[in-house]
Design a protein around this motif. Structure first.
Motif, PDB file in Angstrom:
ATOM      1  N   SER A 291      -4.521  -5.705  56.088  1.00  0.00           N
ATOM      2  CA  SER A 291      -5.876  -5.235  55.219  1.00  0.00           C
ATOM      3  C   SER A 291      -6.484  -6.760  54.898  1.00  0.00           C
ATOM      4  O   SER A 291      -7.731  -6.771  54.136  1.00  0.00           O
ATOM      5  CB  SER A 291      -5.697  -4.458  53.955  1.00  0.00           C
ATOM      6  N   VAL A 292      -5.637  -7.855  54.854  1.00  0.00           N
ATOM      7  CA  VAL A 292      -6.166  -8.948  54.637  1.00  0.00           C
ATOM      8  C   VAL A 292      -6.005 -10.022  55.554  1.00  0.00           C
ATOM      9  O   VAL A 292      -4.932 -10.770  55.978  1.00  0.00           O
ATOM     10  CB  VAL A 292      -5.354  -9.578  53.235  1.00  0.00           C
ATOM     11  N   LEU A 293      -6.840 -10.552  56.485  1.00  0.00           N
ATOM     12  CA  LEU A 293      -6.518 -11.316  57.675  1.00  0.00           C
ATOM     13  C   LEU A 293      -7.282 -12.712  57.523  1.00  0.00           C
ATOM     14  O   LEU A 293      -7.043 -13.476  58.348  1.00  0.00           O
ATOM     15  CB  LEU A 293      -7.587 -10.754  58.710  1.00  0.00           C
ATOM     16  N   VAL A 294      -7.831 -13.129  56.290  1.00  0.00           N
ATOM     17  CA  VAL A 294      -8.536 -14.377  56.263  1.00  0.00           C
ATOM     18  C   VAL A 294      -7.829 -14.851  54.549  1.00  0.00           C
ATOM     19  O   VAL A 294      -7.153 -13.937  53.649  1.00  0.00           O
ATOM     20  CB  VAL A 294      -9.940 -14.454  56.188  1.00  0.00           C
TER      21      VAL A 294
ATOM     22  N   ALA B 239       6.021 -18.051  55.141  1.00  0.00           N
ATOM     23  CA  ALA B 239       7.099 -17.555  54.442  1.00  0.00           C
ATOM     24  C   ALA B 239       6.459 -16.085  53.852  1.00  0.00           C
ATOM     25  O   ALA B 239       7.361 -15.443  53.242  1.00  0.00           O
ATOM     26  CB  ALA B 239       7.403 -18.150  53.136  1.00  0.00           C
ATOM     27  N   GLY B 240       5.326 -15.556  54.395  1.00  0.00           N
ATOM     28  CA  GLY B 240       4.660 -14.446  53.775  1.00  0.00           C
ATOM     29  C   GLY B 240       4.978 -13.220  54.941  1.00  0.00           C
ATOM     30  O   GLY B 240       5.640 -13.430  55.885  1.00  0.00           O
ATOM     31  N   GLN B 241       4.414 -12.210  54.587  1.00  0.00           N
ATOM     32  CA  GLN B 241       4.623 -10.827  55.509  1.00  0.00           C
ATOM     33  C   GLN B 241       2.995 -10.412  55.876  1.00  0.00           C
ATOM     34  O   GLN B 241       2.064 -10.340  55.099  1.00  0.00           O
ATOM     35  CB  GLN B 241       5.196  -9.854  54.790  1.00  0.00           C
ATOM     36  N   VAL B 242       2.680 -10.354  56.973  1.00  0.00           N
ATOM     37  CA  VAL B 242       1.484 -10.034  57.503  1.00  0.00           C
ATOM     38  C   VAL B 242       1.074  -8.685  56.783  1.00  0.00           C
ATOM     39  O   VAL B 242       1.656  -7.684  56.492  1.00  0.00           O
ATOM     40  CB  VAL B 242       1.681  -9.640  59.017  1.00  0.00           C
TER      41      VAL B 242
ATOM     42  N   SER C   9       7.943  -5.245  45.446  1.00  0.00           N
ATOM     43  CA  SER C   9       7.499  -6.498  45.250  1.00  0.00           C
ATOM     44  C   SER C   9       8.347  -7.227  46.317  1.00  0.00           C
ATOM     45  O   SER C   9       9.723  -7.234  46.639  1.00  0.00           O
ATOM     46  CB  SER C   9       7.659  -7.042  43.912  1.00  0.00           C
ATOM     47  N   ASN C  10       7.773  -8.208  47.203  1.00  0.00           N
ATOM     48  CA  ASN C  10       8.650  -8.956  48.169  1.00  0.00           C
ATOM     49  C   ASN C  10       7.611 -10.020  48.890  1.00  0.00           C
ATOM     50  O   ASN C  10       6.552  -9.886  48.625  1.00  0.00           O
ATOM     51  CB  ASN C  10       9.102  -8.025  49.248  1.00  0.00           C
ATOM     52  N   PHE C  11       8.324 -11.028  49.122  1.00  0.00           N
ATOM     53  CA  PHE C  11       7.742 -12.277  49.851  1.00  0.00           C
ATOM     54  C   PHE C  11       6.664 -12.982  49.064  1.00  0.00           C
ATOM     55  O   PHE C  11       5.681 -13.465  49.391  1.00  0.00           O
ATOM     56  CB  PHE C  11       7.074 -11.900  50.964  1.00  0.00           C
ATOM     57  N   ASN C  12       7.262 -13.011  47.725  1.00  0.00           N
ATOM     58  CA  ASN C  12       6.248 -13.855  46.785  1.00  0.00           C
ATOM     59  C   ASN C  12       6.951 -15.154  46.245  1.00  0.00           C
ATOM     60  O   ASN C  12       7.968 -15.235  46.761  1.00  0.00           O
ATOM     61  CB  ASN C  12       6.068 -13.044  45.518  1.00  0.00           C
ATOM     62  N   ASN C  13       6.123 -15.887  45.698  1.00  0.00           N
ATOM     63  CA  ASN C  13       6.814 -17.043  45.013  1.00  0.00           C
ATOM     64  C   ASN C  13       6.787 -16.993  43.626  1.00  0.00           C
ATOM     65  O   ASN C  13       5.621 -16.734  43.041  1.00  0.00           O
ATOM     66  CB  ASN C  13       6.260 -18.252  45.483  1.00  0.00           C
ATOM     67  N   LEU C  14       7.956 -16.707  43.025  1.00  0.00           N
ATOM     68  CA  LEU C  14       8.242 -16.472  41.494  1.00  0.00           C
ATOM     69  C   LEU C  14       8.747 -17.692  40.947  1.00  0.00           C
ATOM     70  O   LEU C  14       9.829 -18.161  41.233  1.00  0.00           O
ATOM     71  CB  LEU C  14       8.916 -15.202  41.038  1.00  0.00           C
ATOM     72  N   TYR C  15       7.994 -18.221  39.965  1.00  0.00           N
ATOM     73  CA  TYR C  15       8.534 -19.497  39.327  1.00  0.00           C
ATOM     74  C   TYR C  15       8.169 -19.732  37.904  1.00  0.00           C
ATOM     75  O   TYR C  15       6.875 -19.471  37.521  1.00  0.00           O
ATOM     76  CB  TYR C  15       8.014 -20.522  40.071  1.00  0.00           C
TER      77      TYR C  15
ATOM     78  N   ARG D 149      -5.719 -16.007  58.720  1.00  0.00           N
ATOM     79  CA  ARG D 149      -4.251 -16.009  58.261  1.00  0.00           C
ATOM     80  C   ARG D 149      -3.530 -16.098  59.824  1.00  0.00           C
ATOM     81  O   ARG D 149      -3.965 -15.611  60.768  1.00  0.00           O
ATOM     82  CB  ARG D 149      -3.777 -14.798  57.525  1.00  0.00           C
ATOM     83  N   ASP D 150      -2.232 -16.416  59.579  1.00  0.00           N
ATOM     84  CA  ASP D 150      -1.413 -16.470  60.812  1.00  0.00           C
ATOM     85  C   ASP D 150      -0.921 -15.052  61.215  1.00  0.00           C
ATOM     86  O   ASP D 150      -0.817 -14.405  60.359  1.00  0.00           O
ATOM     87  CB  ASP D 150      -0.141 -17.390  60.648  1.00  0.00           C
TER      88      ASP D 150
END
Length: 394
Positions: free
Chosen positions: A363-366, A357-360, A293-299, A373-374
């Motif tokens: 498999s998910v481009l939109v 703030a995410g990671q490319v 797990s990484n580059f998530n927002n956990l709140y 997606r950037d």
């Protein structure tokens, strides 16, 4: 609508008037389907652009099971449930289950998907709004599920993407075995790859405050490669009794689990148990490694119950990262949605921490809306947005 033939397409149908409450009332007992596509024979299967709305199942038998769409396919190129709308389907069923039961026959399921197909496995762009269990009995604990995924595929990618699930409710009052609502539930076992991406799930049990377990994504699917990318989950509302909730609950065995760029947001309160953003129920370091797990927002509203590793061992954001060894690039910030209960698109001018703030993920481009997606620094969550810096003067 019932079809048990191969190479079937069920598309563009309407069952129930979209704007008339309880347009169809059914009092019988047994198993009920809005649409049922059954894979008795091999052949492609497509259920698309259908609308099922305002159906009220009034029978209270404990044998009552309701599916909005039940799709079991076995095609070589098309195994798809997409673009369907399910709205305001309710049941008085007294069928009781726990969320962890090894079954898919719950009181109410929006879409049940099982495929043994070899290609074209897709469950996407469906809208599920207003599923509800209406029994108020203290002796029952029905389960309401938005989407139930039951992979049975041997080698092809299954994509669960861009589905919207909101406003599930359950008013049963069993205080020993609590009723449940679940956005997406992964069940059974698989040997291939599962991609769950760009889904928006918002659950708060409406204004009801009964003791209820609430789960955005509930994973008890064992085996295979599982990738959860760019999902937005918001859990809210108030509970009583021994209630618990989690945006993401993991209680499965898989040595290849990947969580990236998800918003797992839980502001639910009340009850004597806990409300987490993420739960790794077993706490096994084999099933959940430092790379999981990484580059998530956990709140969570309560900083002391950000996560659980294992169940009932609560973690703050800091201790979650220490225990898991992961989430070094993840955030722990409040998310400003357009509407946390109905619309999980992001407000442009108040989510700077999620911008780029995410990671490319190749498999998910939109995003949820089909927006690109950037290519270098994508945003966290299902919505790729144009973040603005807001500076207020004196």
């Amino acid at each position: 609508i019932y079809c048990n033939k191969g190479n079937a397409s069920i598309s563009g149908n309407r069952i129930g008037k979209y704007s008339t409450a309880n347009d169809i009332n059914m009092a019988g007992s047994g198993t009920h389907y809005g649409i049922r596509l059954e894979r008795n024979l091999s052949g492609n299967g497509l259920v698309s652009s259908d609308t099922i709305a305002n159906i009220n199942f009034t029978g209270s038998s404990n044998s009552n099971v309701v599916y909005g769409i039940y799709a079991s396919t076995n095609g070589s190129t098309v195994n798809e449930v997409s673009g369907n709308v399910l709205k305001n389907i309710s049941t008085a069923s007294s069928k009781s289950n726990l969320e962890s039961d090894p079954t898919f026959a719950f009181a109410l399921t929006g879409i049940y998907y099982l495929s043994g197909g070899s290609a074209g496995l897709s469950l996407s762009n469906n809208s599920i709004d207003g599923l509800g269990a209406t029994s108020t009995s203290a002796a029952e604990n029905p389960v309401v599920v938005g989407i139930e995924v039951h992979p049975n595929n041997a080698g092809s990618l299954l994509s669960v993407s861009a589905n919207k699930i909101i406003s599930l409710s359950n008013v049963a009052t069993n205080s020993t075995n609590l009723p449940s609502i679940i956005g997406i539930r992964m069940f059974a076992s698989q040997s291939s790859t599962l991609l769950v991406s760009n889904n928006m799930i918002a659950l708060n049990n409406s204004s009801n405050t009964n003791g209820l377990n609430v789960y955005g994504i509930y994973d008890i699917l064992s085996g295979g490669n599982k990738n959860y990318f760019y999902n937005s989950v918001s859990i809210g509302g108030t509970a009583t009794g021994d209630a618990r909730s989690a945006a993401f609950w993991y209680n499965a065995t898989s040595t290849s689990l990947n969580l990236r760029n998800n918003i797992l947001h839980n502001t639910r309160s009340g009850g004597s148990l806990k409300h987490w953003a993420v739960v790794h129920s077993t706490g096994s370091g084999t099933e959940w490694t430092s790379a999981t797990s990484n580059f998530n927002n956990l709140y969570t509203s309560n900083v002391n119950t950000l996560g659980a590793w294992p169940l009932n061992t609560d973690k703050t954001f800091s201790t979650w990262k220490t225990t898991s060894g992961g989430d070094a690039g993840s955030k722990n910030v409040f998310t400003n949605f357009i509407d946390a209960n109905t619309d999980l698109h992001l407000v442009d001018n108040n989510n700077c921490n999620l911008e780029s703030a995410g990671q490319v993920q190749a498999s998910v481009l939109v995003d949820y809306d089909g927006q690109l997606r950037d290519a270098v620094s994508p945003d966290i969550g299902a919505d790729e947005f144009a973040g603005l810096l807001q500076i207020n003067g004196p």
